[in-house]
Design a protein around this motif. Structure first.
Motif, PDB file in Angstrom:
ATOM      1  N   LEU A   1       0.836  -1.218   0.000  1.00 37.23           N
ATOM      2  CA  LEU A   1       0.000   0.000   0.000  1.00 37.23           C
ATOM      3  C   LEU A   1       0.864   1.259   0.000  1.00 37.23           C
ATOM      4  CD1 LEU A   1      -2.508  -1.291   2.692  1.00 37.23           C
ATOM      5  CD2 LEU A   1      -2.946  -1.055   0.244  1.00 37.23           C
ATOM      6  N   LYS A   2       0.367   2.377  -0.538  1.00 37.25           N
ATOM      7  CA  LYS A   2      -0.941   2.457  -1.166  1.00 37.25           C
ATOM      8  C   LYS A   2      -0.864   2.333  -2.680  1.00 37.25           C
ATOM      9  CE  LYS A   2      -2.288   6.109   2.086  1.00 37.25           C
ATOM     10  NZ  LYS A   2      -2.646   7.552   2.150  1.00 37.25           N
ATOM     11  N   GLY A   3       0.292   2.661  -3.245  1.00 41.35           N
ATOM     12  CA  GLY A   3       0.392   2.866  -4.688  1.00 41.35           C
ATOM     13  C   GLY A   3       0.024   1.655  -5.535  1.00 41.35           C
TER      14      GLY A   3
ATOM     15  N   ASP B   1       0.871   8.490  -6.913  1.00 43.17           N
ATOM     16  CA  ASP B   1       0.426   9.810  -6.461  1.00 43.17           C
ATOM     17  C   ASP B   1       1.503  10.878  -6.554  1.00 43.17           C
ATOM     18  OD1 ASP B   1       2.071   8.804  -4.261  1.00 43.17           O
ATOM     19  OD2 ASP B   1       1.232  10.434  -3.071  1.00 43.17           O
TER      20      ASP B   1
ATOM     21  N   GLU C   1       4.117  -4.454  -6.520  1.00 45.36           N
ATOM     22  CA  GLU C   1       4.499  -3.039  -6.348  1.00 45.36           C
ATOM     23  C   GLU C   1       4.061  -2.222  -7.554  1.00 45.36           C
ATOM     24  OE1 GLU C   1       5.255  -0.833  -4.512  1.00 45.36           O
ATOM     25  OE2 GLU C   1       6.938  -1.197  -3.165  1.00 45.36           O
ATOM     26  N   ASP C   2       3.852  -0.947  -7.336  1.00 43.51           N
ATOM     27  CA  ASP C   2       3.522  -0.062  -8.462  1.00 43.51           C
ATOM     28  C   ASP C   2       4.780   0.396  -9.192  1.00 43.51           C
ATOM     29  OD1 ASP C   2       4.186   1.322  -6.155  1.00 43.51           O
ATOM     30  OD2 ASP C   2       2.923   3.045  -6.604  1.00 43.51           O
ATOM     31  N   ILE C   3       5.833   0.689  -8.425  1.00 43.59           N
ATOM     32  CA  ILE C   3       7.035   1.237  -9.083  1.00 43.59           C
ATOM     33  C   ILE C   3       8.288   0.929  -8.258  1.00 43.59           C
ATOM     34  CG2 ILE C   3       6.827   3.530  -7.976  1.00 43.59           C
ATOM     35  CD1 ILE C   3       7.589   4.702 -10.812  1.00 43.59           C
ATOM     36  N   ILE C   4       9.386   0.688  -8.948  1.00 43.41           N
ATOM     37  CA  ILE C   4      10.693   0.564  -8.290  1.00 43.41           C
ATOM     38  C   ILE C   4      11.521   1.773  -8.672  1.00 43.41           C
ATOM     39  CG2 ILE C   4      12.751  -0.823  -7.894  1.00 43.41           C
ATOM     40  CD1 ILE C   4      11.335  -3.223  -8.939  1.00 43.41           C
ATOM     41  N   ASP C   5      12.062   2.395  -7.641  1.00 44.31           N
ATOM     42  CA  ASP C   5      12.852   3.603  -7.828  1.00 44.31           C
ATOM     43  C   ASP C   5      14.280   3.280  -7.355  1.00 44.31           C
ATOM     44  OD1 ASP C   5      12.882   6.399  -8.488  1.00 44.31           O
ATOM     45  OD2 ASP C   5      12.848   6.868  -6.373  1.00 44.31           O
ATOM     46  N   SER C   6      14.592   3.563  -6.102  1.00 44.59           N
ATOM     47  CA  SER C   6      15.928   3.230  -5.587  1.00 44.59           C
ATOM     48  C   SER C   6      16.128   1.718  -5.471  1.00 44.59           C
ATOM     49  CB  SER C   6      16.128   3.866  -4.202  1.00 44.59           C
ATOM     50  OG  SER C   6      15.328   3.217  -3.238  1.00 44.59           O
ATOM     51  N   GLY C   7      15.041   0.978  -5.327  1.00 47.36           N
ATOM     52  CA  GLY C   7      15.118  -0.470  -5.116  1.00 47.36           C
ATOM     53  C   GLY C   7      15.142  -0.845  -3.644  1.00 47.36           C
ATOM     54  N   ARG C   8      15.171   0.154  -2.764  1.00 49.00           N
ATOM     55  CA  ARG C   8      15.292  -0.137  -1.331  1.00 49.00           C
ATOM     56  C   ARG C   8      14.098  -0.931  -0.799  1.00 49.00           C
ATOM     57  NH1 ARG C   8      16.745   5.580  -0.822  1.00 49.00           N
ATOM     58  NH2 ARG C   8      18.989   5.756  -0.485  1.00 49.00           N
ATOM     59  N   THR C   9      12.912  -0.522  -1.192  1.00 47.54           N
ATOM     60  CA  THR C   9      11.713  -1.136  -0.609  1.00 47.54           C
ATOM     61  C   THR C   9      11.656  -2.632  -0.933  1.00 47.54           C
ATOM     62  OG1 THR C   9      10.536   0.956  -0.841  1.00 47.54           O
ATOM     63  CG2 THR C   9       9.187  -1.005  -0.509  1.00 47.54           C
TER      64      THR C   9
ATOM     65  N   ARG D   1      -4.062   9.428  -7.688  1.00 48.52           N
ATOM     66  CA  ARG D   1      -4.055   7.955  -7.648  1.00 48.52           C
ATOM     67  C   ARG D   1      -5.239   7.378  -8.432  1.00 48.52           C
ATOM     68  NH1 ARG D   1      -0.317   6.262  -3.647  1.00 48.52           N
ATOM     69  NH2 ARG D   1      -0.210   7.525  -1.774  1.00 48.52           N
TER      70      ARG D   1
END
Ligand code: PRP
Length: 181
Positions: A43-45, A161, A101-109, A167
């Motif tokens: 959540l939430k994306g 968002d 997941e909606d998106i990977i950016d840094s990859g940390r999550t 969203r």
């Protein structure tokens, strides 16, 4: 189209095709398993992507939810991931988790969550993302299922968002820079 959107990057039809393709891959990879496939929405994306994906996946599955927030800055790879809502299942050792997941950016999550869930006892953990921004990576991470790789654009809609807005757009668009500048 919403007035704050510069251009549509993925239309509803594009996203429908993209998610059908991912669902077919998931069906192929998980068919015949006697274990539980759990689609885990972050959540939430991811909520819109998850809703569409779970309708298209045909192999039996359950759903679950986590909410996390990532703290870090651009210059360090040691960003922390804070768990706000944890998965609470007693049968994790029988579960094949597919993180959605909606998106990977840094990859940390996703890097953190994959390890976290394996340490917590999940039978297996794979990851699925609608969008991937490889140019933004801070930690080495690749998802198992990727809808589309994109440039470093400010995208909103379909769950994504800006300051909790947009969203609900049924497409993914690039936000006009004057909105966030
Ligand atoms: C976004 C996105 C991922 C994470 C990806 O969530 O949904 O969870 O950031 O970034 P990373 O690869 O750099 O870790 P966000 O914190 O914006 O929360 P939201 O999903 O509630 O909008």
């Amino acid at each position: 189209m919403n007035n704050d959107i510069e251009k549509v990057l993925f239309s509803e039809e594009d996203l429908d095709r993209m998610i059908s393709r991912i669902a077919a891959q998931v069906d192929k990879d998980y068919s015949g398993s006697d274990k539980k496939l759990v689609l885990l929405c972050i959540l939430k994306g991811s909520v819109v992507f998850m809703g569409e994906l779970m309708k298209k996946v045909n192999v039996p599955c359950e759903i679950d939810f986590m909410k996390v927030s990532s703290y870090g800055n651009e210059t360090t790879s040691s960003g922390n991931v804070n768990i706000i809502l944890d998965i609470s299942r007693k049968d994790l050792d029988a579960c094949d988790i597919l993180i959605v997941e909606d998106i990977i950016d840094s990859g940390r999550t996703l890097s953190y969550l994959s390890k976290y869930l394996l340490n917590k006892g999940a039978r297996s953990v794979r990851t699925c993302t609608m969008l991937d921004k490889p140019s933004r990576r801070v930690v080495d991470f690749s998802a198992d299922y990727v809808g589309a790789e994109i440039e470093d654009l400010f995208v909103v809609g379909y769950g994504l968002d800006y300051a909790e807005r947009y969203r609900d757009l049924p497409y993914i668009g690039v936000l006009k820079s004057e909105v966030y500048a």
